[in-house]
Every structure is written in C-alpha cells, then in structure tokens.
Design an enzyme around this catalytic site. Structure first.
Site: not given
Ligand code: NAD
Length: 274
Positions: A156, A169
């Site tokens: 991130s 985080y």
């Molecule tokens: P999201 O909530 O849309 O998807 C996350 C997925 O992870 C979900 O399907 C959930 O069921 C799964 N999950 C959660 N805990 C789990 C576990 N213990 N085992 C297996 N699966 C699990 O989130 P997103 O925004 O798509 O985030 C995905 C990644 O991207 C994360 O690592 C997040 O930190 C990172 N990220 C997101 C953003 C953003 O702005 N959305 C920015 C930077 C980084």
C-alpha cells in the site's frame, strides 16, 4: 464481469500468463478479484483463494463460464495447516504454482493509545502471517519446477507512508517490503522473483467501510474524508482503480527475468512519490 473481460477470456485474448498457475489470495472481492480476472484473461489458471468460499466460487464460476480456467479454494491465510493444504490441493490439480499474489487484507482503524491488542494481532496475522505462510507453502513448488516464479505482495502507499489511526496497517504493510526483499534474495538462484505493489486508495468494500469509520473518528464528514484525507495528496484528486493495480500485477507476474525483483511500485495518482 465486464463484457470485454468475458469476451477476452472466451477468445483466449491474452497469452502473457498462458498455462501459468496463479494463486491469488483475497480474490473473492475488490483488487484480488480484478487481478484474478486479468490473469485469467491472459491465459492463467487461477486459484481464487479466500476465506469467503461462496464469493470465491462465484468468481471462479464467472471465469469458467467465460471459458477460462479457475477454481475456488477456501483459505484462511492466518491458518498454517489450511494454507498448506490449500496450496497442495492447487498443485495436485494444476501441476504446480508459478505465481502467488498475497493480497488478502482487512483494515481496522483506532488511535494507537486505544488500539485493542486483539485487533493489532489480527491485523498482523492476516497481513504478515498470511504473506509468510502462503510464500512458504508455494516456494518449494516453484523451486523444483525449473520454471521459477513470481511472488507479489499487496502492499500500500502505507508501505512507505503513515496515516493517523492506522498503526497496525502501516506496520504490516511496511513489513511486507522486508519479507519481499528477503524472498527476492533467497529466490534469485531459482528464478523466483518477489515484488510489492503499493496502491493508493481504491474504491473496494475495504475502503467503503473506512469512510464512515474515519469520519466518526476524526469528527468530519464523509466527503471530507474522501477529499481531505484519502485523495488530498494525489496529483488529480482521483481514486486508483483495481484495474490499474491489476495491470501492475500482470507486469510483475509475466516478467521474464530476475531484472525486476525486490522492488515496490507505488500506484497512487502521485500521492506518494519516491
Ligand atoms: P476487499 O475487502 O475488497 O477484499 C479483501 C478480500 O480478502 C475479501 O474477499 C476477504 O474475504 C479476503 N480475506 C480477508 N481475510 C482473509 C483471510 N484471513 N484469509 C483469506 N482471505 C481473507 O479489499 P481490497 O480493498 O480489495 O484489499 C485487498 C488488498 O489490497 C489488501 O491487502 C489491502 O490492504 C490492499 N490495499 C487496498 C487498498 C484500497 O484502497 N482498497 C489500497 C492499498 C492496498
């Protein structure tokens, strides 16, 4: 699924990951789902690994019904045995693993002084234990295949920068860079590359949940959270998209040599510039 993705999978449009076996954690939603669709479009055989097995199955069904190759795998990335068994099942079915995207993640926001210890441990377990356990389970298969591999960690901007309320985080996302660099050094002789993608804010369920939470914690409106907190430092006030992140994942996944390893790339509309 968007029409163009469906058509692309059906026509076998992409070949950059032809026959590559790709495990994507957290692929039932958001960024992980977009990466899974992109990899399938490029000819990859994709394991949709997620805690939410129903949603994972529906992503796998979308890809399969468009003519691509995908399976759903229930995986809790914090559970050592579950991760090992799930990876073994994918390898037994598809004959190996070439690409791991360690993407599953959650967000819990509190000021440090009142951050509950159980939430801190949960955050580190999902982001750091999850990255370690999936890496450890995939590496031996990549080492013996003779094809090398690509391990991609979903970092991130918070792998480089801090924000208030996000101690766990920020700590975890910084930690992924250390893991990545070590895996890159150990993997070099096998042609196994490791890299980190560092997105800015992407409108996924993870971010949609944070907007009202941050508004409450900071005592400002939801519009102010978006404008003055999330997008304030971008060059154009725009959200990064899951498709932007998936393109970078494809670059890392399909790159042919160790020239690109141990790196972390920020995709954030200029929020963070290195
Ligand atoms: P999201 O909530 O849309 O998807 C996350 C997925 O992870 C979900 O399907 C959930 O069921 C799964 N999950 C959660 N805990 C789990 C576990 N213990 N085992 C297996 N699966 C699990 O989130 P997103 O925004 O798509 O985030 C995905 C990644 O991207 C994360 O690592 C997040 O930190 C990172 N990220 C997101 C953003 C953003 O702005 N959305 C920015 C930077 C980084």
């Amino acid at each position: 699924m968007r029409f163009e993705d469906k058509a692309a999978i059906a026509m076998g449009a992409g070949v950059r990951l032809k026959e590559k076996v790709c495990i994507v954690t957290g692929a039932a939603s958001g960024i992980g789902k977009e990466i899974a669709l992109t990899f399938a479009r490029e000819g990859g055989k994709v394991a949709i690994a997620d805690l939410n097995s129903d949603a994972a199955q529906s992503v796998a069904d979308e890809i399969s019904s468009a003519g691509g190759a995908a399976i759903a795998v229930r995986m809790d990335v914090t559970d050592e045995d579950n991760v090992q068994n799930a990876v073994n099942n994918v390898v037994a079915l598809y004959g190996g693993v070439d690409v791991l995207v360690s993407n599953a993640g959650i967000q819990i926001v509190h000021p440090v002084e009142s951050y509950p210890f159980r939430d801190w441990k949960k955050m580190l377990a999902i982001h750091l234990d999850g990255a370690f356990l999936t890496t450890r389970a995939c590496l031996p298969h990549m080492q013996v295949s003779g094809r090398g591999g690509s391990i991609i960690y979903m970092g991130s901007v918070h792998s480089k920068e801090a924000s208030v309320l996000k101690a766990a985080y920020v700590t975890a996302k910084h930690g992924l860079i250390g893991l990545c660099k070590t895996v890159a050094k150990e993997g070099g002789k096998y042609g196994i590359r490791a890299n980190v993608i560092c997105p800015g804010f992407v409108r996924t369920p993870l971010v949609d949940k944070q907007i009202p939470e941050q508004a409450r914690e900071l005592g400002i409106s939801e519009q102010e959270v978006v404008r003055n907190v999330m997008l304030k430092e971008t060059v154009d006030g725009e959200f990064t998209t899951a498709a932007d992140v998936a393109e970078v994942a494809l670059l890392f996944a399909g790159f042919a040599s160790n020239a690109l390893t141990g790196q972390s790339i920020v995709v954030s509309h200029g929020w963070f510039m290195q």
